[in-house]
Write an enzyme that holds these catalytic residues in place. Structure first.
Site, short mmCIF file in Angstrom:
data_model
loop_
_atom_site.label_atom_id
_atom_site.label_comp_id
_atom_site.label_asym_id
_atom_site.label_seq_id
_atom_site.Cartn_x
_atom_site.Cartn_y
_atom_site.Cartn_z
N THR A 252 0.65 -1.54 0.17
CA THR A 252 0.06 0.02 0.03
C THR A 252 0.98 0.94 -0.04
OG1 THR A 252 -1.37 1.43 1.61
CG2 THR A 252 -0.14 -0.24 2.67
N ASP A 253 0.40 2.55 -0.57
CA ASP A 253 0.75 3.80 -0.49
C ASP A 253 1.15 4.68 0.96
OD1 ASP A 253 -1.56 4.22 0.50
OD2 ASP A 253 -2.24 6.24 -1.68
N GLU A 254 0.51 3.61 1.74
CA GLU A 254 0.37 3.90 3.01
C GLU A 254 1.39 4.30 3.76
OE1 GLU A 254 -4.02 3.69 5.04
OE2 GLU A 254 -4.69 3.34 3.36
N TYR B 299 -1.85 -0.49 10.30
CA TYR B 299 -1.89 -0.91 9.46
C TYR B 299 -0.78 -0.96 8.77
CZ TYR B 299 -3.31 -0.99 4.69
OH TYR B 299 -3.15 -1.93 3.33
N LYS C 180 2.38 -3.18 7.46
CA LYS C 180 2.37 -3.54 5.74
C LYS C 180 4.13 -3.12 5.76
CE LYS C 180 0.43 -4.78 3.02
NZ LYS C 180 -0.04 -5.69 2.12
#
Ligand code: NAD
Ligand code: TYD
Length: 356
Positions: free
Chosen positions: A132-134, A158, A162
């Protein structure tokens, strides 16, 4: 064949369906079927010998190793994860377990399998990690979008879990020469999106006459990508991505949450007008913000376009219309999802969230 983890979730099931629409190469779909996994997503594959579903946990190294030995996949595409930021705030443990320990366990099983392959198959093998970009954290209004060299700065349990999994994948390439590829994608939307996430939640609540809960001021920005564009990007990277590299995937489509919800209300107003003639916008309710809420995500996807020629096929306008239409046509799917543990989650996340 390819081995897909998390193929009963939102993106994984879209990926499996798209894959088998484009290719006859079989898929072994390995999924734990947590609250987010739903075999109904794969109903259209019933009786299709190209799809083999096995229920299991990526933390179970023995089961994964046995399946790899038996089915000899040429690639693993790893979607399985706990994926919802709000849930990670209420209970981070499962995120550490699946996203970090599970990815580690899967990497170990895959590395053992890969090490034992004959030379030609070993060279052709790929492990594609879907992320993810997060992991990059949050941007200010004037900052350039995230590129593959942006330092990691995850802000939620989260995104931290990741990020940890991305680092493990990276290390397996650098240390063992294990043939990895990583994609970091922005927010997806489309069919089979679990109605705890912004877009499907708003579509469901609007129709049920319930409040449309906007966290904080609703000016947080996300870059939205239609799910089949993400699936196409993964297929491109799997085919021609350079080993050990990471590729950012995004829709060039930054929008504030409130604007997204306005668009949804306007589409619903035209497709399914309310009996009293009022707009769905009247259901918008501001609620207490998410703790540590990232303000802005934006993705620079030029590397993927330059190296592999990938570009999104859908604009937000076309993708969101398809999405709303899909939810209107698939009310049963939504009702089925909402009938389980869903109501307990809605209570946990929204019941004590005072109106802002
Ligand atoms: P999802 O929550 O809808 O699906 C996750 C799937 O993984 C479910 O089917 C679940 O049953 C399965 N799963 C969970 N734990 C497992 C375990 N221990 N073993 C085996 N299976 C397990 O998630 P999603 O939105 O489809 O996301 C898929 C992947 O894409 C995730 O890795 C996520 O981080 C990443 N991603 C998601 C988005 C997005 O906008 N949704 C954007 C970028 C990247
Ligand atoms: P979400 O779909 O949970 O994705 P992510 O947090 O991974 O970006 O949320 C998207 C945005 O919408 C995020 O800024 C939080 C916001 N949001 C709301 O304002 N209200 C809601 O009820 C939900 C679920 C999300």
């Amino acid at each position: 064949m390819i081995f897909v983890t998390g193929g009963a979730g939102f993106i994984g099931s879209n990926f499996v369906l798209d894959w088998l629409r484009q290719s006859d190469e079989p898929v072994l779909n390995f999924d734990k079927l947590t609250y987010a996994g739903n075999l109904n997503n794969l109903n259209s594959l019933k009786g299709d010998a190209r799809h083999l579903f096995v229920r299991g946990d990526i933390c179970d190294r023995e089961q994964v190793e046995a399946l790899l030995k038996e089915h000899k996949p040429r690639a693993i595409v790893h979607f399985a994860a706990e994926s919802h930021v709000d849930r990670s705030i209420h209970g981070p443990g499962e995120f550490i377990n699946t996203n970090i320990n599970g990815t580690f366990s899967l990497l170990e099983a895959a590395r053992a399998y890969w090490s034992g392959l004959p030379e030609q198959e070993k060279t052709a093998f790929r492990f594609l990690h879907v992320s993810t970009d997060e992991v990059y954290g949050t941007l200010g209004p004037e900052d350039p979008p995230f590129s593959e060299t942006t330092p990691y700065a995850p802000n939620s349990p989260y995104s931290a879990s990741k990020a940890a999994s991305d680092h493990l994948v990276r290390s397996y390439h650098h240390t063992y020469g294990f043939p990895t590829l990583t994609t970091n994608c922005s927010n997806n939307y489309g069919p089979y999106h679990f109605p705890e996430k912004l877009i499907p939640l708003m579509i469901a609540n609007a129709q049920a006459g319930k409040p449309l809960p906007i966290y904080g001021d609703g000016q947080q920005i996300r870059d939205w990508l239609y799910v089949s564009d993400h699936c196409a990007a993964i297929r491109r990277v799997l085919q021609d991505g350079r080993l050990g590299e990471t590729y950012n995937v995004g829709g060039w489509n930054e929008m504030a949450n409130l604007d997204v919800v306005h668009v949804l209300c306007d589409i619903l107003d035209s497709l399914k007008p309310k009996a009293d003639g009022s707009s769905y916008r009247t259901q918008i309710t501001y609620v207490k913000d998410r703790p540590g809420h990232d303000r802005r995500y934006a993705i620079d996807a030029r590397k993927l376009e330059r190296e592999l020629g990938w570009k999104p096929a859908e604009t937000f306008e076309t993708g969101i219309r398809k999405t709303v239409a899909w939810y209107l046509e698939n009310q049963e799917w939504v009702a089925d999802v909402q009938s389980g543990a869903y109501s307990k989650w809605m209570e946990t996340n929204y019941f004590n969230r005072e109106v802002a």
